[in-house]
Design an enzyme around this catalytic site. Structure first.
Site, PDB file in Angstrom:
ATOM      1  N   GLY A  43       3.494  16.947 -13.795  1.00 44.04           N
ATOM      2  CA  GLY A  43       2.190  16.564 -14.340  1.00 44.04           C
ATOM      3  C   GLY A  43       2.349  16.448 -15.840  1.00 44.04           C
ATOM      4  N   ILE A  64       2.639  18.833 -18.284  1.00 43.60           N
ATOM      5  CA  ILE A  64       3.691  19.670 -18.886  1.00 43.60           C
ATOM      6  C   ILE A  64       5.064  19.229 -18.376  1.00 43.60           C
ATOM      7  CG2 ILE A  64       4.595  22.035 -19.071  1.00 43.60           C
ATOM      8  CD1 ILE A  64       1.561  22.926 -18.925  1.00 43.60           C
ATOM      9  N   ARG A  87       3.023  29.797 -13.048  1.00 39.71           N
ATOM     10  CA  ARG A  87       2.280  30.966 -12.562  1.00 39.71           C
ATOM     11  C   ARG A  87       3.212  31.830 -11.724  1.00 39.71           C
ATOM     12  NH1 ARG A  87      -0.824  29.995 -15.900  1.00 39.71           N
ATOM     13  NH2 ARG A  87      -3.048  29.552 -15.788  1.00 39.71           N
ATOM     14  N   GLU A  99       0.320  40.913 -14.189  1.00 38.01           N
ATOM     15  CA  GLU A  99       0.418  40.864 -15.648  1.00 38.01           C
ATOM     16  C   GLU A  99      -0.630  41.779 -16.270  1.00 38.01           C
ATOM     17  OE1 GLU A  99       0.203  36.768 -16.898  1.00 38.01           O
ATOM     18  OE2 GLU A  99       1.857  36.180 -15.608  1.00 38.01           O
ATOM     19  N   HIS A 106       3.994  35.961 -21.118  1.00 33.01           N
ATOM     20  CA  HIS A 106       2.981  34.911 -20.921  1.00 33.01           C
ATOM     21  C   HIS A 106       2.506  34.327 -22.271  1.00 33.01           C
ATOM     22  CE1 HIS A 106      -0.169  33.368 -17.839  1.00 33.01           C
ATOM     23  NE2 HIS A 106       0.013  32.472 -18.816  1.00 33.01           N
ATOM     24  N   ALA A 146       3.491  31.037 -23.283  1.00 33.03           N
ATOM     25  CA  ALA A 146       3.896  29.617 -23.332  1.00 33.03           C
ATOM     26  C   ALA A 146       2.997  28.780 -24.233  1.00 33.03           C
ATOM     27  CB  ALA A 146       3.956  29.035 -21.932  1.00 33.03           C
TER      28      ALA A 146
HETATM   29  N1  LIG Z   1       2.658  30.044 -19.021  1.00 38.81           N
HETATM   30  C1  LIG Z   1       1.577  29.545 -19.590  1.00 38.81           C
HETATM   31  O1  LIG Z   1       1.031  30.113 -20.515  1.00 38.81           O
HETATM   32  C2  LIG Z   1       1.042  28.230 -19.109  1.00 38.81           C
HETATM   33  C3  LIG Z   1       0.501  27.360 -20.056  1.00 38.81           C
HETATM   34  C4  LIG Z   1       0.000  26.142 -19.601  1.00 38.81           C
HETATM   35  C5  LIG Z   1       0.043  25.827 -18.238  1.00 38.81           C
HETATM   36  N2  LIG Z   1       0.562  26.710 -17.365  1.00 38.81           N
HETATM   37  C6  LIG Z   1       0.607  26.375 -15.921  1.00 38.81           C
HETATM   38  O2  LIG Z   1       1.192  25.088 -15.778  1.00 38.81           O
HETATM   39  C7  LIG Z   1       0.482  24.387 -14.771  1.00 38.81           C
HETATM   40  C8  LIG Z   1       0.645  22.892 -14.961  1.00 38.81           C
HETATM   41  O3  LIG Z   1      -0.084  22.441 -16.085  1.00 38.81           O
HETATM   42  P1  LIG Z   1      -0.263  20.866 -16.357  1.00 38.81           P
HETATM   43  O4  LIG Z   1      -1.126  20.734 -17.559  1.00 38.81           O
HETATM   44  O5  LIG Z   1       1.047  20.177 -16.329  1.00 38.81           O
HETATM   45  O6  LIG Z   1      -1.101  20.471 -15.057  1.00 38.81           O
HETATM   46  P2  LIG Z   1      -1.088  19.093 -14.267  1.00 38.81           P
HETATM   47  O7  LIG Z   1      -2.241  19.148 -13.337  1.00 38.81           O
HETATM   48  O8  LIG Z   1      -0.991  17.950 -15.224  1.00 38.81           O
HETATM   49  O9  LIG Z   1       0.278  19.141 -13.432  1.00 38.81           O
HETATM   50  C9  LIG Z   1       0.447  19.864 -12.256  1.00 38.81           C
HETATM   51  C10 LIG Z   1       1.332  19.050 -11.342  1.00 38.81           C
HETATM   52  O10 LIG Z   1       1.666  19.825 -10.194  1.00 38.81           O
HETATM   53  C11 LIG Z   1       1.645  18.960  -9.085  1.00 38.81           C
HETATM   54  N3  LIG Z   1       1.524  19.671  -7.808  1.00 38.81           N
HETATM   55  C12 LIG Z   1       0.398  20.190  -7.238  1.00 38.81           C
HETATM   56  N4  LIG Z   1       0.697  20.712  -6.032  1.00 38.81           N
HETATM   57  C13 LIG Z   1       2.031  20.516  -5.857  1.00 38.81           C
HETATM   58  C14 LIG Z   1       2.941  20.846  -4.802  1.00 38.81           C
HETATM   59  N5  LIG Z   1       2.532  21.444  -3.671  1.00 38.81           N
HETATM   60  N6  LIG Z   1       4.237  20.508  -4.963  1.00 38.81           N
HETATM   61  C15 LIG Z   1       4.678  19.870  -6.083  1.00 38.81           C
HETATM   62  N7  LIG Z   1       3.860  19.543  -7.098  1.00 38.81           N
HETATM   63  C16 LIG Z   1       2.568  19.861  -6.979  1.00 38.81           C
HETATM   64  C17 LIG Z   1       0.466  18.037  -9.355  1.00 38.81           C
HETATM   65  O11 LIG Z   1       0.516  16.842  -8.560  1.00 38.81           O
HETATM   66  C18 LIG Z   1       0.648  17.759 -10.841  1.00 38.81           C
HETATM   67  O12 LIG Z   1       1.460  16.628 -11.085  1.00 38.81           O
HETATM   68  C19 LIG Z   1      -0.950  24.899 -14.902  1.00 38.81           C
HETATM   69  O13 LIG Z   1      -1.664  24.770 -13.694  1.00 38.81           O
HETATM   70  C20 LIG Z   1      -0.782  26.336 -15.303  1.00 38.81           C
HETATM   71  O14 LIG Z   1      -0.792  27.158 -14.164  1.00 38.81           O
HETATM   72  C21 LIG Z   1       1.067  27.911 -17.767  1.00 38.81           C
END
Ligand SMILES: NC(=O)c1ccc[n+]([C@@H]2O[C@H](COP(=O)([O-])OP(=O)(O)OC[C@H]3O[C@@H](n4cnc5c(N)ncnc54)[C@H](O)[C@@H]3O)[C@@H](O)[C@H]2O)c1
Length: 335
Positions: free
Chosen positions: A166, A168, A248, A277, A296, A298
């Site tokens: 997606g 990130i 996550r 956490e 945590h 990121a």
């Molecule tokens: N560690 C941190 O502090 C931190 C910071 C930002 C985001 N995150 C995590 O990163 C995640 C992604 O963020 P993003 O902005 O890229 O979101 P996003 O919605 O743009 O991307 C998520 C991607 O995962 C894909 N996906 C969903 N279900 C799936 C599956 N079963 N198999 C494979 N792919 C699947 C979606 O199609 C999408 O392309 C967030 O949901 C959040 O949990 C963590």
């Protein structure tokens, strides 16, 4: 910190509870527009306080430590919006919010670059044993330069497997391209732009796990991704591979990951997120030198955190002013 509005005018403004101490850049947006109160202590506000604050609140600005479940939503009869200060929203029962006609919003884009940077920090730190090397020097163990001292794995030119391409994941692919990496990815939908810009190749999860030197998780946590990486998946990875998780914790079976790293089914792991956490200090993963652990962080850059504060305040305000918020998660509530 900005103090919350009070007085005669404030009494007629919609009441909002800000459940975490967001940056002033966000609070300034709320100032004078809503009657808000901020939880400015560490950790989540106590449940009983949340219940009492939400009795007559129209908006909740929430964050990852706050579990917005059916019970809490049921105790908030006036609630119109839950604005999450995060892109992930797995702390919220979105189905229940939708059933009650409550908007749920998140903060995409503003934290994408910071999170992709941290992912690369984890990749480099794990592959090049950075934390171990730093501790080694400071402990006085460094006596001589040696050809085998702190030898790690090469990042440049290796193969990265991105699970969830997606926003990130896309930025991680962009950085990987700069490291001359071959890019494999798996998602529930293809990303043609990443394919044409970075030569990313769409493969099935089992092929990605078999072929990658770095497997990095960037899918959101949902019913289809919880426990996505368990024993079978870890055993199918290369013995020289590294698992990175900055998405996550519950995407990975943490007990199996410990076994995999301890018994060298894989070379190691780099983690920003965990099942529980803050991580308890008796967590076995913390005893392993081939596991790099961040608390945590990121999205923890000044730019990203200010962006999250602004975006979450704007989303909250939009709903309370009768406008469709920019980052509505449950689009079906907006008629
Ligand atoms: N560690 C941190 O502090 C931190 C910071 C930002 C985001 N995150 C995590 O990163 C995640 C992604 O963020 P993003 O902005 O890229 O979101 P996003 O919605 O743009 O991307 C998520 C991607 O995962 C894909 N996906 C969903 N279900 C799936 C599956 N079963 N198999 C494979 N792919 C699947 C979606 O199609 C999408 O392309 C967030 O949901 C959040 O949990 C963590």
């Amino acid at each position: 910190m900005v103090s919350f509005a009070k007085g005669v005018i404030a009494m007629s403004l919609p009441k909002v509870y800000v459940g975490l101490p967001i940056q002033d850049a966000g609070l300034e947006i709320l100032q004078g527009k809503v009657d808000f109160r901020v939880w400015d202590k560490e950790g989540a506000p106590p449940r009983d306080l949340l219940f009492s604050e939400l009795k007559d609140a129209e908006g909740l600005l929430s964050g990852l430590p706050i579990k917005v479940d059916a019970e809490l939503l049921g105790a908030a009869p006036k609630l119109k919006v839950v604005s999450n200060y995060a892109v992930g929203f797995d702390n919220i029962d979105v189905a229940e919010a939708t059933r009650r006609g409550i908007c749920v919003t998140n903060t995409p884009e503003v934290l994408t670059a910071a999170t992709a940077d941290t992912t690369f920090a984890l990749i480099l730190a794990s592959a090049r044993r950075i934390m171990e090397a730093n501790a080694f020097l400071r402990s006085g163990e460094w006596k001589v330069w040696h050809p085998e001292l702190m030898v790690g794995r090469q990042v440049a030119g290796s193969t990265i497997g991105i699970v969830g391409l997606g926003q990130i994941g896309y930025e991680v692919a962009k950085r990987a391209k700069g490291f001359d990496m071959e890019i494999l990815y798996f998602d529930v939908r293809p990303n043609p732009e990443a394919e044409s810009r970075f030569g990313a190749k769409f493969v099935k999860l089992d092929e990605l796990l078999r072929e990658s030197d770095f497997v990095t998780l960037h899918c959101n946590l949902n019913d289809s991704t919880r426990g996505l990486i368990g024993e079978k998946e870890l055993r199918s990875m290369k013995k020289t591979a590294i698992l990175i998780n900055a998405a996550r914790g519950p995407l990975v079976d943490q007990e199996m990951l410990y076994k995999a790293c301890k018994e060298n089914w894989i070379w190691g792991a780099g983690l920003d997120v965990y099942n529980k956490e803050p991580v308890p200090l008796d967590e076995p993963l913390l005893t392993l030198s081939n596991v790099t652990t961040f608390p945590h962080i990121a999205s923890a850059t000044r730019t990203a955190r200010n962006g999250m504060a602004v975006r979450s305040a704007e989303n909250l305000l939009a709903v309370l002013q009768g406008n469709k918020p920019r980052d509505l998660v449950n689009k079906e509530v907006w008629k």
